[in-house]
Design a protein around this motif. Structure first.
Motif, short mmCIF file in Angstrom:
data_model
loop_
_atom_site.label_atom_id
_atom_site.label_comp_id
_atom_site.label_asym_id
_atom_site.label_seq_id
_atom_site.Cartn_x
_atom_site.Cartn_y
_atom_site.Cartn_z
N VAL A 39 0.82 -1.20 0.00
CA VAL A 39 0.00 0.00 0.00
C VAL A 39 0.86 1.26 0.00
N GLN A 40 1.96 1.26 0.75
CA GLN A 40 2.83 2.43 0.80
C GLN A 40 3.47 2.71 -0.56
N ALA A 41 3.87 1.65 -1.26
CA ALA A 41 4.44 1.82 -2.60
C ALA A 41 3.39 2.40 -3.54
N HIS A 42 2.16 1.92 -3.42
CA HIS A 42 1.09 2.43 -4.26
C HIS A 42 0.89 3.93 -4.01
N LYS A 43 0.91 4.34 -2.76
CA LYS A 43 0.78 5.76 -2.42
C LYS A 43 1.94 6.57 -2.99
N ARG A 44 3.17 6.02 -2.89
CA ARG A 44 4.34 6.73 -3.44
C ARG A 44 4.21 6.91 -4.95
N MET A 45 3.72 5.87 -5.64
CA MET A 45 3.56 5.94 -7.09
C MET A 45 2.52 7.01 -7.45
N ILE A 46 1.41 7.01 -6.74
CA ILE A 46 0.35 8.00 -7.01
C ILE A 46 0.88 9.42 -6.78
N GLU A 47 1.62 9.61 -5.69
CA GLU A 47 2.19 10.93 -5.41
C GLU A 47 3.20 11.33 -6.47
N ALA A 48 4.06 10.40 -6.88
CA ALA A 48 5.10 10.71 -7.87
C ALA A 48 4.51 11.06 -9.23
N THR A 49 3.42 10.37 -9.59
CA THR A 49 2.81 10.61 -10.91
C THR A 49 1.67 11.61 -10.84
N ARG A 50 1.31 11.99 -9.62
CA ARG A 50 0.13 12.86 -9.40
C ARG A 50 -1.11 12.23 -10.01
N GLY A 51 -1.13 10.89 -10.00
CA GLY A 51 -2.27 10.15 -10.50
C GLY A 51 -2.40 10.14 -12.01
N ALA A 52 -1.37 10.60 -12.71
CA ALA A 52 -1.45 10.75 -14.17
C ALA A 52 -1.29 9.44 -14.94
N CYS A 53 -0.70 8.41 -14.31
CA CYS A 53 -0.55 7.16 -15.02
C CYS A 53 -0.55 5.99 -14.04
N GLY A 54 -0.85 4.83 -14.58
CA GLY A 54 -0.87 3.62 -13.76
C GLY A 54 0.35 2.77 -14.05
N ALA A 55 0.50 1.73 -13.26
CA ALA A 55 1.65 0.83 -13.38
C ALA A 55 1.64 0.15 -14.74
N PRO A 56 2.82 -0.13 -15.28
CA PRO A 56 4.12 0.08 -14.68
C PRO A 56 4.61 1.52 -14.79
N VAL A 57 5.27 1.94 -13.73
CA VAL A 57 5.86 3.28 -13.65
C VAL A 57 7.31 3.12 -13.25
N ILE A 58 8.20 3.81 -13.94
CA ILE A 58 9.62 3.79 -13.60
C ILE A 58 9.97 5.17 -13.08
N GLU A 59 10.49 5.23 -11.86
CA GLU A 59 10.92 6.46 -11.24
C GLU A 59 12.45 6.46 -11.24
N VAL A 60 13.02 7.40 -11.97
CA VAL A 60 14.47 7.52 -12.07
C VAL A 60 14.86 8.85 -11.46
N GLY A 61 15.44 8.79 -10.26
CA GLY A 61 15.72 10.03 -9.55
C GLY A 61 14.42 10.76 -9.30
N HIS A 62 14.29 11.95 -9.90
CA HIS A 62 13.08 12.76 -9.72
C HIS A 62 12.20 12.75 -10.97
N GLN A 63 12.53 11.90 -11.93
CA GLN A 63 11.78 11.85 -13.18
C GLN A 63 10.92 10.59 -13.23
N ILE A 64 9.80 10.66 -13.95
CA ILE A 64 8.86 9.55 -14.06
C ILE A 64 8.73 9.15 -15.54
#
Length: 82
Positions: A39-64
């Motif tokens: 659940v925490q990873a899901h929250k981090r993904m939503i925050e990082a993407t601002r809900g703009a996309c669903g998995a799979p998501v690759i976070e590289v540093g501060h870029q998505i």
């Protein structure tokens, strides 16, 4: 501090193996998070993407990067990790 690469996935994502193989072929260390089980990873993904996309998501540093987009992924890796 070294920038992290995080891969947020769902268990049945067809692109997960392809993305993992691609990152491994580039010699990049990365963390994999199953957003259905973590659940925490899901929250981090939503925050990082601002809900703009669903998995799979690759976070590289501060870029998505959303999905398996090798051109965007290569540009992001070059910018964030090199």
């Amino acid at each position: 501090m070294e920038k992290q690469v995080n891969l947020y996935v769902t268990p049945k994502s067809l692109d997960t193996d392809r993305i993992e193989g691609y990152l491994e072929s580039k010699g990049i260390d990365f963390n994999v998070y199953n957003i259905h089980a973590d659940v925490q990873a899901h929250k981090r993904m939503i925050e990082a993407t601002r809900g703009a996309c669903g998995a799979p998501v690759i976070e590289v540093g501060h870029q998505i990067v959303c999905g398996f987009d090798t051109e965007r992924l290569d540009e992001t890796i070059a910018y964030e990790l090199r």
